[in-house]
Design a protein around this motif. Sequence first.
Motif, PDB file in Angstrom:
ATOM      1  N   TYR A 332       0.861  -1.198  -0.077  1.00 52.46           N
ATOM      2  CA  TYR A 332      -0.063   0.052   0.245  1.00 52.46           C
ATOM      3  C   TYR A 332       0.754   1.220  -0.065  1.00 52.46           C
ATOM      4  CZ  TYR A 332      -3.783   3.070   0.913  1.00 52.46           C
ATOM      5  OH  TYR A 332      -5.279   3.821   0.645  1.00 52.46           O
ATOM      6  N   ASP A 361      -4.261   5.564  -1.754  1.00 54.51           N
ATOM      7  CA  ASP A 361      -5.275   6.398  -1.255  1.00 54.51           C
ATOM      8  C   ASP A 361      -5.834   7.169  -2.188  1.00 54.51           C
ATOM      9  OD1 ASP A 361      -7.124   7.787   0.564  1.00 54.51           O
ATOM     10  OD2 ASP A 361      -5.749   9.387   0.119  1.00 54.51           O
ATOM     11  N   LYS A 365      -6.813  11.111   2.229  1.00 54.29           N
ATOM     12  CA  LYS A 365      -6.537  11.021   3.627  1.00 54.29           C
ATOM     13  C   LYS A 365      -5.276  11.446   4.241  1.00 54.29           C
ATOM     14  CE  LYS A 365      -9.762   7.060   3.861  1.00 54.29           C
ATOM     15  NZ  LYS A 365      -9.900   5.651   4.044  1.00 54.29           N
ATOM     16  N   GLN A 370      -4.170   6.798   6.120  1.00 57.03           N
ATOM     17  CA  GLN A 370      -3.818   6.200   5.206  1.00 57.03           C
ATOM     18  C   GLN A 370      -3.111   4.801   5.857  1.00 57.03           C
ATOM     19  OE1 GLN A 370      -1.715   7.864   1.655  1.00 57.03           O
ATOM     20  NE2 GLN A 370      -1.901   9.709   2.613  1.00 57.03           N
ATOM     21  N   THR A 373      -5.757   2.487   6.477  1.00 60.45           N
ATOM     22  CA  THR A 373      -6.465   1.794   5.682  1.00 60.45           C
ATOM     23  C   THR A 373      -5.538   0.616   5.134  1.00 60.45           C
ATOM     24  OG1 THR A 373      -7.601   3.864   4.684  1.00 60.45           O
ATOM     25  CG2 THR A 373      -7.172   2.185   2.963  1.00 60.45           C
TER      26      THR A 373
END
Length: 421
Positions: A332, A361, A365, A370, A373
């Motif tokens: 991510y 993202d 955010k 983030q 998430t």
Amino acid sequence: MIHLPRGTQDILPGDSEKWQYVEDVFTTICHQFNYKEIRTPIFEHTELFQRGVGDTTDIVQKEMYTFNDRSDRSLTLRPEGTASVVRSYVQNKLYGVNTQPQKLFYNGPMFRYERPQQGRMRQFVQFGIEALGSADPSIDAEVIGLAMHLYQSLGLKSLRLVINSLGDQESREAHRQALVNHFKPHEEELCSDCQQRLEKNPLRVLDCKKDKDHPAMQDAPKILSYLTDEASEYFNQLKKYLDAMGIDYVVDSNLVRGLDYYNHTAFEIMSDADGFGSISTLSGGGRYNGLVEELGGPNTPGIGFALSVERLLMALEVEGVELPVNEGLDCYVISMNDEANLKAVELVHELRKHNIQVDKDYLGKKMKAQFKTADREKATLVLIIGDEELQQNVVQVKNMTDGIQETVDHKDLVSYIKDRI
């Protein structure tokens, strides 16, 4: 708000991965057994199923979704897969290709108008295989072996294989007459469907859900008592092959397939798991010599089976089998500002081209959100880009498993990630 039709379902993320997994396993096993995929239309001419499934079956009489198109042609959403596969086999002259038998598999939605219940929907998905062109009982054993191997490969243990012989044509005729003689004195006591079946296809009487507890059912003539020597030898050979393959089975003379062209081998695979429910059948199949001729092709023997994916997943859940589906991301990417977000877009696109599962993202955010998430997405690695990283052409990579964070140069990033996932 518009709701989905009764008897259908939405398969949402979290469940769809399980469907994908079992589909991949089924495809892989079919390839191991040298079965090739065939894809047929979701709707066909109604006549195909009237002839290919049978006028006396509940499927044709009560359960088909049939409609007329704008040219007033009667079309039906396919209720099962065999008839469509055999129609394609005949129409495309697959009986003329060099490779015989033709070993085919399919996977797709089927439609039957029946009372929805757990594991049984009006739109459901079937896996199935058909082997066309061989009358050798060893291919019957192969078809059964493939079905058992699929269930066992997915982790099911509470399985019971039930087999029977429906005999050859001579056996069927003798048994048919015995059934008529047996049930005729009780005809008025049977349901209206069975009264019709007694004239058209008495074998279907044995499969009736309404009259299953009628005393006449208990002592009805068994097909095994009417097998010819050739049919009996065929059944014995099948059992020898199953024994050689180490596949346990139970012979059940009450197991029938009610269509006229079914003969010799019939089988079902049941779940004996506690809590599976009263309807224990997972899949069923059998030999259908005569179906190809019925649909306009040459004399061609065939055998196949089909299973419901819904009931397969239900059995896995009852037995507590956890499928090894990958629910997390490899990476991510977290960006600290607009300039870093531009670099994140470039980086995400580049990593995806190297078969790395990555996301970022898209809601603007803050960094902390983030990270949350990334945690929800079960990312193995988090890639962090800020001003300093942009200036030095590097990325901060944090391993979410052990918490270790390292600085990685862009040119080394792909190999670094692949080493850790």
